[in-house]
Design a protein around this motif. Structure first.
Motif, PDB file in Angstrom:
ATOM      1  N   ILE A   1       4.315  -6.201  -7.437  1.00 41.04           N
ATOM      2  CA  ILE A   1       3.946  -4.902  -8.276  1.00 41.04           C
ATOM      3  C   ILE A   1       3.995  -4.656  -9.581  1.00 41.04           C
ATOM      4  CG2 ILE A   1       2.954  -2.413  -7.729  1.00 41.04           C
ATOM      5  CD1 ILE A   1       4.338  -2.892  -4.868  1.00 41.04           C
ATOM      6  N   ALA A   2       2.523  -4.758 -10.782  1.00 43.86           N
ATOM      7  CA  ALA A   2       2.737  -4.397 -11.570  1.00 43.86           C
ATOM      8  C   ALA A   2       2.711  -3.073 -11.990  1.00 43.86           C
ATOM      9  CB  ALA A   2       2.062  -5.556 -12.955  1.00 43.86           C
ATOM     10  N   THR A   3       3.189  -1.930 -12.332  1.00 45.95           N
ATOM     11  CA  THR A   3       2.525  -0.630 -13.029  1.00 45.95           C
ATOM     12  C   THR A   3       2.324  -0.280 -14.637  1.00 45.95           C
ATOM     13  OG1 THR A   3       4.093   0.677 -11.225  1.00 45.95           O
ATOM     14  CG2 THR A   3       3.030   1.615 -12.776  1.00 45.95           C
TER      15      THR A   3
ATOM     16  N   GLU B   1       5.483  -2.510 -15.528  1.00 51.50           N
ATOM     17  CA  GLU B   1       6.822  -2.436 -15.568  1.00 51.50           C
ATOM     18  C   GLU B   1       6.165  -3.648 -14.122  1.00 51.50           C
ATOM     19  OE1 GLU B   1      10.562  -0.972 -12.914  1.00 51.50           O
ATOM     20  OE2 GLU B   1       9.365   0.386 -14.531  1.00 51.50           O
ATOM     21  N   VAL B   2       6.581  -4.381 -14.308  1.00 48.72           N
ATOM     22  CA  VAL B   2       6.696  -5.795 -13.145  1.00 48.72           C
ATOM     23  C   VAL B   2       7.716  -5.793 -12.023  1.00 48.72           C
ATOM     24  CG1 VAL B   2       5.950  -8.155 -12.039  1.00 48.72           C
ATOM     25  CG2 VAL B   2       4.930  -6.939 -14.551  1.00 48.72           C
ATOM     26  N   THR B   3       7.572  -5.692 -10.778  1.00 47.27           N
ATOM     27  CA  THR B   3       8.228  -6.068  -9.657  1.00 47.27           C
ATOM     28  C   THR B   3       8.526  -6.502  -8.308  1.00 47.27           C
ATOM     29  OG1 THR B   3       8.708  -3.409  -9.924  1.00 47.27           O
ATOM     30  CG2 THR B   3      10.330  -4.004  -8.445  1.00 47.27           C
ATOM     31  N   ASP B   4       8.888  -7.516  -8.479  1.00 44.76           N
ATOM     32  CA  ASP B   4       8.869  -8.762  -7.685  1.00 44.76           C
ATOM     33  C   ASP B   4       9.238  -7.888  -6.014  1.00 44.76           C
ATOM     34  OD1 ASP B   4      11.148  -9.405  -8.569  1.00 44.76           O
ATOM     35  OD2 ASP B   4      11.262 -11.480  -8.234  1.00 44.76           O
ATOM     36  N   ILE B   5       8.433  -7.659  -5.131  1.00 46.94           N
ATOM     37  CA  ILE B   5       8.892  -7.224  -3.829  1.00 46.94           C
ATOM     38  C   ILE B   5       8.736  -7.739  -2.416  1.00 46.94           C
ATOM     39  CG2 ILE B   5       7.652  -4.729  -4.549  1.00 46.94           C
ATOM     40  CD1 ILE B   5       5.641  -4.853  -2.793  1.00 46.94           C
ATOM     41  N   HIS B   6       8.645  -8.792  -2.430  1.00 48.52           N
ATOM     42  CA  HIS B   6       8.609 -10.303  -1.972  1.00 48.52           C
ATOM     43  C   HIS B   6       8.701 -11.736  -2.567  1.00 48.52           C
ATOM     44  CE1 HIS B   6       7.250 -13.117   0.511  1.00 48.52           C
ATOM     45  NE2 HIS B   6       7.639 -12.089   1.777  1.00 48.52           N
ATOM     46  N   ARG B   7       9.161 -12.758  -2.115  1.00 48.90           N
ATOM     47  CA  ARG B   7       9.497 -13.822  -2.754  1.00 48.90           C
ATOM     48  C   ARG B   7       8.049 -13.930  -3.708  1.00 48.90           C
ATOM     49  NH1 ARG B   7      10.260 -19.616  -0.126  1.00 48.90           N
ATOM     50  NH2 ARG B   7       9.299 -18.214   1.116  1.00 48.90           N
TER      51      ARG B   7
ATOM     52  N   LEU C   1       1.216  -0.700  -0.231  1.00 45.67           N
ATOM     53  CA  LEU C   1      -0.044   0.261  -0.222  1.00 45.67           C
ATOM     54  C   LEU C   1       1.086   1.404  -0.007  1.00 45.67           C
ATOM     55  CD1 LEU C   1      -3.104  -0.945   2.270  1.00 45.67           C
ATOM     56  CD2 LEU C   1      -3.184  -0.491  -0.088  1.00 45.67           C
ATOM     57  N   ASP C   2       2.215   0.906   0.281  1.00 47.54           N
ATOM     58  CA  ASP C   2       2.681   2.214   0.842  1.00 47.54           C
ATOM     59  C   ASP C   2       3.530   2.380  -0.818  1.00 47.54           C
ATOM     60  OD1 ASP C   2       2.488   2.150   3.278  1.00 47.54           O
ATOM     61  OD2 ASP C   2       4.503   1.626   3.848  1.00 47.54           O
ATOM     62  N   GLN C   3       3.799   1.932  -1.478  1.00 47.98           N
ATOM     63  CA  GLN C   3       4.592   1.209  -2.892  1.00 47.98           C
ATOM     64  C   GLN C   3       3.337   2.585  -3.835  1.00 47.98           C
ATOM     65  OE1 GLN C   3       7.585  -0.990  -4.026  1.00 47.98           O
ATOM     66  NE2 GLN C   3       6.489  -0.729  -5.937  1.00 47.98           N
ATOM     67  N   ILE C   4       1.801   1.837  -3.232  1.00 48.61           N
ATOM     68  CA  ILE C   4       0.920   1.918  -4.485  1.00 48.61           C
ATOM     69  C   ILE C   4       0.945   2.956  -4.001  1.00 48.61           C
ATOM     70  CG2 ILE C   4      -1.572   2.216  -5.397  1.00 48.61           C
ATOM     71  CD1 ILE C   4      -1.640  -1.267  -4.565  1.00 48.61           C
ATOM     72  N   SER C   5       0.561   3.971  -2.739  1.00 47.31           N
ATOM     73  CA  SER C   5       0.571   5.050  -2.947  1.00 47.31           C
ATOM     74  C   SER C   5       1.350   6.497  -3.249  1.00 47.31           C
ATOM     75  CB  SER C   5       0.662   5.221  -1.012  1.00 47.31           C
ATOM     76  OG  SER C   5      -0.982   4.854  -0.552  1.00 47.31           O
ATOM     77  N   ARG C   6       2.520   5.671  -3.256  1.00 47.51           N
ATOM     78  CA  ARG C   6       4.086   6.622  -3.605  1.00 47.51           C
ATOM     79  C   ARG C   6       3.461   7.314  -5.524  1.00 47.51           C
ATOM     80  NH1 ARG C   6       6.933   3.797   0.106  1.00 47.51           N
ATOM     81  NH2 ARG C   6       7.822   2.171  -1.670  1.00 47.51           N
ATOM     82  N   GLN C   7       2.520   5.945  -5.573  1.00 48.78           N
ATOM     83  CA  GLN C   7       2.904   6.834  -7.250  1.00 48.78           C
ATOM     84  C   GLN C   7       0.911   6.698  -7.977  1.00 48.78           C
ATOM     85  OE1 GLN C   7       3.915   1.762  -7.765  1.00 48.78           O
ATOM     86  NE2 GLN C   7       3.774   2.151  -9.732  1.00 48.78           N
ATOM     87  N   LEU C   8       0.502   7.383  -6.558  1.00 47.48           N
ATOM     88  CA  LEU C   8      -1.266   7.809  -7.270  1.00 47.48           C
ATOM     89  C   LEU C   8      -0.524   9.112  -7.685  1.00 47.48           C
ATOM     90  CD1 LEU C   8      -2.750   6.769  -4.051  1.00 47.48           C
ATOM     91  CD2 LEU C   8      -2.686   5.615  -5.891  1.00 47.48           C
TER      92      LEU C   8
END
Ligand SMILES: C[S@@+](CC[C@H](N)C(=O)[O-])C[C@H]1O[C@@H](n2cnc3c(N)ncnc32)[C@H](O)[C@@H]1O
Length: 244
Positions: free
Chosen positions: A230-232, A220-226, A43-50
């Motif tokens: 998150i895909a943008t 762009e898909v980033t794996d933030i955990h195993r 949610l923090d990462q999503i919030s930064r992209q809003l």
């Protein structure tokens, strides 16, 4: 409580069975699933992209509304926000938990992501968290195409989901990983008992990328955990060959 859990593709038990599963989970959902640190990280990462300007936003598979609450807090106050879900009980929780929104609109819509009751291009932003892997594999591309359809040409999709590592984990290892990742505050047996009773269908990061491209996104898909990525994604050229 059933402990049946499978991460391999299984037959779809049908939308009624999936809806009933989420209706059963709705009451406790905010106090179990949503506590995991990885959820806050997402949610923090999503919030930064809003976007900062007023927009129309869809939370696709809103559940108990945890992601929607972040959108209400993070988007411009004049924004119009819609949450949709196939579980009436989840939509009720989302309504109850929604922070007060003085301006713009807030609505909750019962809908299957395979056939959204929204106009083409009506949203500037679509967010979907931890929902796609609950959609049967034969419907995942259709869902992403629907998200693409309702998104404007300058819009953005942010999709966070549970993913299958590559090479895939065994069913037992995945079950343990999901329990540890999403329910770290619960005893293992209790955590496993909360897992879906109808099977789940997480994609690898590579498969998710392919599917988004097949649905008409550049991404762009980033794996933030195993087991979390998150895909943008933004409207782009459709992939010439769909996976499904
Ligand atoms: C794991 S919960 C995630 C909820 C919320 N996005 C969150 O991150 O807390 C998955 C949600 O997706 C919803 N869902 C699953 N399949 C769906 C479909 N085909 N159409 C609409 N909602 C769906 C379920 O009812 C459930 O509320």
């Amino acid at each position: 409580m059933s402990t049946e859990y499978d991460t391999t593709p299984t037959a779809d038990p049908g939308i009624e069975a999936r809806e009933a599963h989420w209706d059963r989970r709705a009451n406790g959902f905010d106090t179990d699933f949503t506590q995991a640190p990885v959820r806050e990280q997402v949610l923090d990462q999503i919030s930064r992209q809003l976007p900062t300007e007023p927009c129309t936003a869809l939370d696709a598979g809103t559940g108990s509304g945890r992601t929607m609450a972040r959108l209400i807090q993070g988007l411009h106050p004049e924004s119009d926000i819609v949450g949709c879900d196939l579980s009436p009980a989840m939509l009720h929780q989302a309504r109850v938990h929604a922070p007060h929104k003085a301006r713009g609109s807030l609505s909750f819509v019962y809908a299957d992501l395979c056939a959204l009751p929204f106009d083409d291009g009506g949203f500037d932003l679509v967010v979907s968290t931890f929902t796609l892997h609950h959609v049967p594999p034969t419907q995942q591309l259709a869902v992403l195409r629907e998200l693409r359809r309702v998104l404007g040409e300058d819009g953005m999709l942010i999709l966070a989901d549970q993913v299958q590592p590559d090479p895939p984990l065994s069913v037992e290892a995945m079950r343990a990983a999901v329990a540890e990742t999403f329910y770290p505050h619960l005893p293992h047996a209790e955590a496993v008992g909360l897992l879906s009773t109808y099977g789940e269908w997480p994609l690898t990061v590579g498969e998710l990328t392919d599917l988004l491209e097949a649905a008409g996104f550049g991404c762009e898909v980033t794996d933030i955990h195993r087991i979390v990525a998150i895909a943008t994604a933004t409207p782009g050229h459709a992939h010439p060959r769909g996976r499904q």
